[in-house]
Write a protein that holds these residues in place. Structure first.
Motif, mmCIF file in Angstrom:
data_model
loop_
_atom_site.group_PDB
_atom_site.id
_atom_site.type_symbol
_atom_site.label_atom_id
_atom_site.label_comp_id
_atom_site.label_asym_id
_atom_site.label_seq_id
_atom_site.Cartn_x
_atom_site.Cartn_y
_atom_site.Cartn_z
ATOM 1 N N PRO A 1 0.824 -1.206 0.000
ATOM 2 C CA PRO A 1 0.000 0.000 0.000
ATOM 3 C C PRO A 1 0.858 1.255 0.000
ATOM 4 O O PRO A 1 1.666 1.457 0.902
ATOM 5 N N ARG A 2 0.706 2.093 -1.035
ATOM 6 C CA ARG A 2 1.530 3.294 -1.171
ATOM 7 C C ARG A 2 0.869 4.524 -0.563
ATOM 8 O O ARG A 2 1.546 5.441 -0.138
ATOM 9 N N ASP A 3 -0.437 4.563 -0.575
ATOM 10 C CA ASP A 3 -1.170 5.723 -0.081
ATOM 11 C C ASP A 3 -1.102 5.752 1.447
ATOM 12 O O ASP A 3 -1.508 4.801 2.105
ATOM 13 N N PRO A 4 -0.591 6.842 2.052
ATOM 14 C CA PRO A 4 -0.500 6.892 3.526
ATOM 15 C C PRO A 4 -1.847 6.746 4.211
ATOM 16 O O PRO A 4 -1.926 6.331 5.365
ATOM 17 N N ARG A 5 -2.917 7.104 3.520
ATOM 18 C CA ARG A 5 -4.243 6.943 4.118
ATOM 19 C C ARG A 5 -4.561 5.478 4.367
ATOM 20 O O ARG A 5 -5.274 5.143 5.324
ATOM 21 N N ALA B 1 -17.574 6.984 2.050
ATOM 22 C CA ALA B 1 -17.489 5.522 2.101
ATOM 23 C C ALA B 1 -17.243 4.957 0.697
ATOM 24 O O ALA B 1 -16.492 3.977 0.533
ATOM 25 N N LYS B 2 -17.844 5.571 -0.298
ATOM 26 C CA LYS B 2 -17.655 5.113 -1.672
ATOM 27 C C LYS B 2 -16.200 5.233 -2.089
ATOM 28 O O LYS B 2 -15.623 4.296 -2.664
ATOM 29 N N ARG B 3 -15.570 6.380 -1.776
ATOM 30 C CA ARG B 3 -14.179 6.591 -2.162
ATOM 31 C C ARG B 3 -13.248 5.651 -1.389
ATOM 32 O O ARG B 3 -12.283 5.120 -1.951
ATOM 33 N N LEU B 4 -13.554 5.427 -0.120
ATOM 34 C CA LEU B 4 -12.730 4.516 0.668
ATOM 35 C C LEU B 4 -12.791 3.105 0.085
ATOM 36 O O LEU B 4 -11.763 2.423 -0.021
ATOM 37 N N ASN B 5 -13.971 2.662 -0.293
ATOM 38 C CA ASN B 5 -14.087 1.336 -0.898
ATOM 39 C C ASN B 5 -13.336 1.250 -2.226
ATOM 40 O O ASN B 5 -12.767 0.207 -2.563
ATOM 41 N N ALA C 1 -18.543 1.070 7.272
ATOM 42 C CA ALA C 1 -17.578 1.782 6.435
ATOM 43 C C ALA C 1 -17.560 3.273 6.747
ATOM 44 O O ALA C 1 -16.508 3.921 6.679
ATOM 45 N N ASP C 2 -18.724 3.839 7.101
ATOM 46 C CA ASP C 2 -18.803 5.283 7.348
ATOM 47 C C ASP C 2 -17.864 5.717 8.471
ATOM 48 O O ASP C 2 -17.272 6.810 8.408
ATOM 49 N N PHE C 3 -17.730 4.902 9.508
ATOM 50 C CA PHE C 3 -16.858 5.264 10.620
ATOM 51 C C PHE C 3 -15.422 5.447 10.134
ATOM 52 O O PHE C 3 -14.763 6.452 10.437
ATOM 53 N N TYR C 4 -14.914 4.496 9.361
ATOM 54 C CA TYR C 4 -13.528 4.548 8.885
ATOM 55 C C TYR C 4 -13.360 5.623 7.814
ATOM 56 O O TYR C 4 -12.319 6.289 7.750
ATOM 57 N N PHE D 1 -6.129 -3.574 -2.149
ATOM 58 C CA PHE D 1 -6.223 -4.867 -1.490
ATOM 59 C C PHE D 1 -7.146 -5.848 -2.195
ATOM 60 O O PHE D 1 -7.203 -7.020 -1.811
ATOM 61 N N GLY D 2 -7.903 -5.349 -3.166
ATOM 62 C CA GLY D 2 -8.856 -6.220 -3.830
ATOM 63 C C GLY D 2 -10.047 -6.570 -2.972
ATOM 64 O O GLY D 2 -10.730 -7.567 -3.217
ATOM 65 N N LYS D 3 -10.337 -5.750 -1.954
ATOM 66 C CA LYS D 3 -11.424 -6.036 -1.014
ATOM 67 C C LYS D 3 -12.128 -4.739 -0.635
ATOM 68 O O LYS D 3 -11.528 -3.664 -0.664
ATOM 69 N N THR D 4 -13.389 -4.863 -0.242
ATOM 70 C CA THR D 4 -14.097 -3.716 0.318
ATOM 71 C C THR D 4 -13.676 -3.535 1.770
ATOM 72 O O THR D 4 -13.098 -4.429 2.395
ATOM 73 N N ILE D 5 -14.011 -2.376 2.321
ATOM 74 C CA ILE D 5 -13.701 -2.130 3.726
ATOM 75 C C ILE D 5 -14.434 -3.124 4.615
ATOM 76 O O ILE D 5 -13.887 -3.626 5.608
ATOM 77 N N SER D 6 -15.660 -3.478 4.269
ATOM 78 C CA SER D 6 -16.410 -4.453 5.067
ATOM 79 C C SER D 6 -15.723 -5.814 5.050
ATOM 80 O O SER D 6 -15.664 -6.502 6.081
#
Length: 307
Positions: free
Chosen positions: A195-199, A228-232, A217-220, A239-244
């Motif tokens: 993971p390159r993005d510090p976020r 939440a959409k952008r985080l996913n 997802a909203d909490f994170y 990672f090839g995965k959703t936050i959930s």
């Protein structure tokens, strides 16, 4: 190597159905029945795999420090278990075990080196560099190619000499950091995704701190000032995965740790993991793993009993 084993005593500090964990301290009040190896006041210890105290290799255990295993020579079809996953071992392969991970290994037909490093010393030494390579709940491992063995063996010789004599922290820190940085370069060269993005590193830390209490997802996303959409989108890209899916995987990993080797009622484990009803936990665990919790406990017991 560390010369003591201790067990954490279980305390009940949680309100039951409909409540959340009262204090962060409850996060640590568990695992009363299987051993936690302790370094005491030491910051660094070292031994050979073939010559170390057998107590620290056989059987199922955890430790409260970081542990490096460098397998310099192994017979065919050798393996060890980390967090219920079987890892085959190749010659000149390095594994880093994290504090509190479940580990089991038969040291027969294996040779190499074991280094135990206290949490504080490790995290000062190389923690930030190593953690940038982690993908939530995975282990750092790398195989050292023949062309890089000379430099790593030279550094290990220096580490052993200092450990056997003065044990000066500053000198050991210098040698160990150099040794780890060479391993990190090899990991980067292996092509495994990083993971390159510090976020994303902030996200991994937040999941580790909050997965028992926060599943949405909203909490994170709010913690990272994202939707939440952008985080996913970011987690799928990296990672090839959703936050959930990431949160669920962390929950399942901890559930497996608890169910597999701590003789604690499933009901109690479910509450500790933030489920308001044991039946919800049983359904969740079954959906994620294909096993009922009690069946998984029997399965893991059978694996280790046959070792």
């Amino acid at each position: 190597m560390p010369q003591r084993t201790r067990s954490k005593q279980q305390e009940s500090d949680m309100d039951y159905p409909g409540s959340r964990v009262k204090e962060e301290q409850h996060y640590e009040q568990q695992r009363s029945e299987f051993p936690l190896h302790d370094m005491g006041d030491a910051f660094f210890e070292m031994a050979t795999i073939e010559g170390g105290d057998e107590h620290f290799f056989n059987g199922i255990h955890r430790h409260d420090f970081y542990e490096v295993l460098w397998f310099t020579d192994v017979k065919p079809q050798q393996a060890h278990y980390i967090d219920f996953n079987r890892y085959t071992i190749s010659p000149n392969q390095v594994f880093l075990l994290l504090p509190d991970q479940v580990h089991s290994m038969d040291r027969r037909e294996k040779s190499g080196f074991l280094m135990a490093i206290s949490r504080d010393f490790f995290e000062r030494l190389i923690g930030n560099d190593i953690f940038k390579l982690f993908q939530y709940s995975t282990n750092f491992k790398v195989t050292i190619p023949e062309c890089r063995l000379s430099v790593l063996n030279t550094l290990l010789t220096l580490i052993r000499a200092e450990y056997d004599e003065a044990k000066r922290p500053a000198i050991l820190e210098s040698y160990l950091r150099s040794w780890f940085l060479h391993c990190i370069d090899l990991q980067k060269d292996s092509g495994d995704p990083i993971p390159r993005d510090p976020r994303l590193q902030m996200l991994l830390e937040s999941i580790e701190n909050n997965y028992r209490r926060q599943r949405k997802a909203d909490f994170y996303a709010n913690e990272l000032s994202l939707s939440a959409k952008r985080l996913n989108e970011l987690t799928r890209e990296s990672f090839g995965k959703t936050i959930s899916q990431m949160i669920n995987e962390r929950l399942i990993l901890e559930a497996k740790r608890e169910i597999g080797y701590v003789r604690k009622p499933i009901k109690e484990i479910s509450y500790e993991l933030g489920f308001t009803e044991p039946s919800y936990f049983t359904r969740f665990f079954g959906k994620q793993t294909g096993y009922a919790p009690e069946d998984f406990r029997r399965k893991i017991a059978a694996i280790y009993d046959s070792e």
